[in-house]
Design a protein around this motif. Structure first.
Motif, PDB file in Angstrom:
ATOM      1  N   VAL A  58       0.480  -1.615   0.148  1.00 19.77           N
ATOM      2  CA  VAL A  58       0.436   0.297   0.044  1.00 19.77           C
ATOM      3  C   VAL A  58       0.937   1.782   0.264  1.00 19.77           C
ATOM      4  O   VAL A  58       1.897   0.954   0.142  1.00 19.77           O
ATOM      5  CB  VAL A  58      -1.354  -0.145   1.530  1.00 19.77           C
ATOM      6  N   ARG A  59       0.338   1.898  -0.351  1.00 19.32           N
ATOM      7  CA  ARG A  59       0.560   3.711  -0.473  1.00 19.32           C
ATOM      8  C   ARG A  59       0.277   3.876   0.954  1.00 19.32           C
ATOM      9  O   ARG A  59      -0.787   4.572   0.735  1.00 19.32           O
ATOM     10  CB  ARG A  59       0.801   4.321  -1.838  1.00 19.32           C
ATOM     11  N   VAL A  60       0.779   4.777   1.760  1.00 20.52           N
ATOM     12  CA  VAL A  60       0.062   5.293   3.018  1.00 20.52           C
ATOM     13  C   VAL A  60       0.710   6.674   2.958  1.00 20.52           C
ATOM     14  O   VAL A  60       1.707   7.025   2.424  1.00 20.52           O
ATOM     15  CB  VAL A  60       0.837   5.239   4.226  1.00 20.52           C
ATOM     16  N   VAL A  61      -0.665   7.815   2.708  1.00 23.71           N
ATOM     17  CA  VAL A  61      -0.442   9.640   3.378  1.00 23.71           C
ATOM     18  C   VAL A  61      -0.952   9.776   4.739  1.00 23.71           C
ATOM     19  O   VAL A  61      -2.170   8.973   4.667  1.00 23.71           O
ATOM     20  CB  VAL A  61      -1.579  10.176   1.749  1.00 23.71           C
ATOM     21  N   GLU A  62      -0.344  10.287   5.446  1.00 23.91           N
ATOM     22  CA  GLU A  62      -0.533  10.359   6.819  1.00 23.91           C
ATOM     23  C   GLU A  62      -1.207  12.373   6.412  1.00 23.91           C
ATOM     24  O   GLU A  62      -0.456  13.566   6.026  1.00 23.91           O
ATOM     25  CB  GLU A  62       0.904  10.952   7.415  1.00 23.91           C
ATOM     26  N   ALA A  63      -2.116  12.657   7.113  1.00 24.54           N
ATOM     27  CA  ALA A  63      -2.787  14.338   7.348  1.00 24.54           C
ATOM     28  C   ALA A  63      -2.077  14.822   8.443  1.00 24.54           C
ATOM     29  O   ALA A  63      -2.098  14.341   9.081  1.00 24.54           O
ATOM     30  CB  ALA A  63      -4.641  13.998   6.992  1.00 24.54           C
ATOM     31  N   GLU A  64      -2.654  15.803   8.169  1.00 15.94           N
ATOM     32  CA  GLU A  64      -1.874  16.580   9.591  1.00 15.94           C
ATOM     33  C   GLU A  64      -2.688  16.200  10.348  1.00 15.94           C
ATOM     34  O   GLU A  64      -1.685  16.483  11.562  1.00 15.94           O
ATOM     35  CB  GLU A  64      -2.287  17.991   9.483  1.00 15.94           C
ATOM     36  N   ASP A  65      -3.160  15.949  10.816  1.00 16.88           N
ATOM     37  CA  ASP A  65      -3.845  15.717  11.791  1.00 16.88           C
ATOM     38  C   ASP A  65      -3.906  13.830  12.039  1.00 16.88           C
ATOM     39  O   ASP A  65      -4.077  13.222  13.386  1.00 16.88           O
ATOM     40  CB  ASP A  65      -6.147  14.878  12.228  1.00 16.88           C
TER      41      ASP A  65
END
Length: 87
Positions: A58-65
């Motif tokens: 998987v590709r993971v994207v982390e949001a500011e929260d």
């Protein structure tokens, strides 16, 4: 290895989406390690409890929260080019 609590939904055509968070708060060392890995290459292998080490890439994207979005990455070839500045 990082424990992630995820919620997976599947649409009518069988495409899945997942969001999650780290299972526990990351200490300073863990956060630095996580940030390093994300900067180096945001592709990870998800391994579900009771399974062998294969998993899903998987590709993971982390949001500011801190919310993580996981997207299947079937076209990822496992290679990455990284340049480090160690000064």
């Amino acid at each position: 290895m990082y424990d992630i609590d995820i919620t997976v939904t599947v649409d009518a055509v069988g495409k899945w989406q997942a969001t999650g968070r780290h299972a526990g708060a990351l200490d300073t060392t863990q956060r630095e390690g996580w940030d390093f890995l994300m900067e180096m290459d945001p592709h990870f292998s998800i391994v579900f409890p009771g399974e062998d080490r294969g998993g899903i890439t998987v590709r993971v994207v982390e949001a500011e929260d801190g919310t993580l979005t996981l997207m299947e990455a079937p076209d990822w070839d496992g290679s990455v080019s990284v340049t480090f500045d160690l000064t």
